[in-house]
Design an enzyme around this catalytic site. Sequence first.
Site, PDB file in Angstrom:
ATOM      1  CG  HIS A 124      51.296   0.255  36.456  1.00 23.19           C
ATOM      2  ND1 HIS A 124      50.875  -0.800  36.904  1.00 23.19           N
ATOM      3  CD2 HIS A 124      51.365   1.254  37.134  1.00 23.19           C
ATOM      4  CE1 HIS A 124      50.537  -0.521  38.310  1.00 23.19           C
ATOM      5  NE2 HIS A 124      51.166   0.704  38.465  1.00 23.19           N
ATOM      6  CG  ASP A 201      47.065   1.368  32.187  1.00 23.13           C
ATOM      7  OD1 ASP A 201      48.012   0.915  32.819  1.00 23.13           O
ATOM      8  OD2 ASP A 201      46.365   2.316  32.776  1.00 23.13           O
ATOM      9  CD  GLN A 204      48.793   7.997  36.447  1.00 19.99           C
ATOM     10  OE1 GLN A 204      48.351   9.130  36.746  1.00 19.99           O
ATOM     11  NE2 GLN A 204      48.987   7.260  37.505  1.00 19.99           N
ATOM     12  CE  LYS A 227      46.191   5.086  39.265  1.00 20.25           C
ATOM     13  NZ  LYS A 227      47.193   5.153  40.374  1.00 20.25           N
ATOM     14  CB  CYS A 367      53.925  -0.426  39.497  1.00 23.33           C
ATOM     15  SG  CYS A 367      53.217  -0.331  41.399  1.00 23.33           S
TER      16      CYS A 367
HETATM   17  C1  LIG Z   1      49.292   3.529  34.382  1.00 20.34           C
HETATM   18  C2  LIG Z   1      49.021   2.883  35.231  1.00 20.34           C
HETATM   19  N1  LIG Z   1      48.225   1.633  34.960  1.00 20.34           N
HETATM   20  C3  LIG Z   1      47.680   1.125  36.129  1.00 20.34           C
HETATM   21  C4  LIG Z   1      47.745   1.384  37.574  1.00 20.34           C
HETATM   22  C5  LIG Z   1      47.113   0.634  38.676  1.00 20.34           C
HETATM   23  O1  LIG Z   1      45.990   1.284  38.927  1.00 20.34           O
HETATM   24  P1  LIG Z   1      45.336   0.586  40.302  1.00 20.34           P
HETATM   25  O2  LIG Z   1      44.709  -0.568  39.682  1.00 20.34           O
HETATM   26  O3  LIG Z   1      43.903   1.484  40.533  1.00 20.34           O
HETATM   27  O4  LIG Z   1      46.276   0.567  41.232  1.00 20.34           O
HETATM   28  C6  LIG Z   1      48.457   2.634  37.857  1.00 20.34           C
HETATM   29  C7  LIG Z   1      48.438   3.071  39.245  1.00 20.34           C
HETATM   30  N2  LIG Z   1      49.563   3.859  39.539  1.00 20.34           N
HETATM   31  C8  LIG Z   1      50.173   4.165  40.393  1.00 20.34           C
HETATM   32  C9  LIG Z   1      49.777   3.758  41.932  1.00 20.34           C
HETATM   33  O5  LIG Z   1      50.415   4.280  42.594  1.00 20.34           O
HETATM   34  N3  LIG Z   1      51.471   4.981  42.110  1.00 20.34           N
HETATM   35  C10 LIG Z   1      51.382   5.041  40.922  1.00 20.34           C
HETATM   36  O6  LIG Z   1      52.119   5.740  40.020  1.00 20.34           O
HETATM   37  C11 LIG Z   1      48.945   3.439  36.671  1.00 20.34           C
HETATM   38  O7  LIG Z   1      49.740   4.762  36.928  1.00 20.34           O
END
Ligand SMILES: Cc1ncc(COP(=O)(O)O)c(CNc2co[nH]c2=O)c1O
Length: 409
Positions: A124, A201, A204, A227, A367
């Site tokens: 990501h 990371d 998910q 999430k 992303c």
């Molecule tokens: C694998 C992964 N890493 C990092 C992030 C970043 O998370 P945040 O810092 O809480 O935003 C996401 C968010 N993924 C997504 C956010 O919107 N659609 C997505 O797939 C993710 O899916």
Amino acid sequence: SDSLDVARIREDFPILQREFDGQQVVYLDNGATSQKPNQVIDAIADYYRNYNANVHRGIHQLSQEASIAYEEAHDTVAEFVGADGREEMIFTKNTTEAENLVAYAWGLNELGPGDEIVLTEMEHHASLVTWQQIGEKTGADVKYIPVTEDGYLDMDAAAEMITDDTEMVSVLHVSNTLGTVNPVSELADLAHDHDSYIFVDGAQSVPNRPVDVKDIDADFYAFSAHKMVGPTGVGGLYGKREILEAMEPFQYGGDMIKKVTFDEAKWNDLPWKFEAGTPVIAQGIGFAEAVEYLEDVGMDAIRRHEETLAEYALDRMAEFDDIEIYGPTDPTDRGGLVAFNLDGVHAHDLASIMNDHAVAIRAGDHCTQPLHDKLGVAASARASFYLYNTTDEIDELMDAIDSARQLFA
Ligand SMILES: Cc1ncc(COP(=O)(O)O)c(CNc2co[nH]c2=O)c1O
């Protein structure tokens, strides 16, 4: 069996009753953010209504109640992922900030020319862009473990790419585009065999399956509350205590210090050393409530429920030869999400038609633009499932896809 009572769970999420033009919403965008149960909403409201105060410093009763709640929230979240207490659990804004915290507080200070950072092609942007920038600023080289045709990491390549020059391996546990579950324990062993750190990371994975950071032996592990039925604005960064003790702070100011003179400052204990200023108090309290909610449901049961939904979605999609699916085809070997394209229909147009049917999915690059370049597609549609989704909702998704097919036929 400890399968989920989805009907009862759905009663906790009032938003799932919303209707658009008489159609009940079908929320299948959980990879972007999850919905929040009444228990989490009420816990946050309760803090603001009954014991709102600033933390760490107050002598008065309200501040003491708020401080205890905020500090104990760290213990709850730490225990959920197998960390040794609050000293190993920093509350950040989200997973992205957790990646940046380690990149700035450790990477900028420790990396230089000749050092190597190993990522994967499925990262990501939260890790890929962050470490790419650190590479530019420090002169360290960035390398990418390739993704195979069937959506897995090429572990033979990984074993060759992780060498004694490697100082950081930063990999996602579950891909938000492919659904691939990466062998993070094996990657941790590879990293540690070469005295490299590994940052996992878990954005998910922590929401969707049991995670034990000690079992994985990750040096850092990051995830986001929003999430996992928690509020936006707070995430968890696990770090091995001895590493965090030795690390420079990320931001400076109040709360992260023990003593300040005109000449110098002494840092506070963990994890407060990495939480400068007034912290995310309400969000942290909501985060702990979200963890308790998920624990009551059971992470194994959630993982199995998502596998069932992924299997059903993959089977339904396999009925059509005009749907291209990305990622592993084995539903027991992937997260509860499916990225796909419908021949002849751009993902954005598809998502827009889904919306006409009150079906909420995501369309775009999620992303992971370099990964989409490698897949040879500018964008993909993505349905991502959670504990409150049903196979009936996947049937609704397939019906809406069919209406798009008719429209564009
Ligand atoms: C694998 C992964 N890493 C990092 C992030 C970043 O998370 P945040 O810092 O809480 O935003 C996401 C968010 N993924 C997504 C956010 O919107 N659609 C997505 O797939 C993710 O899916």
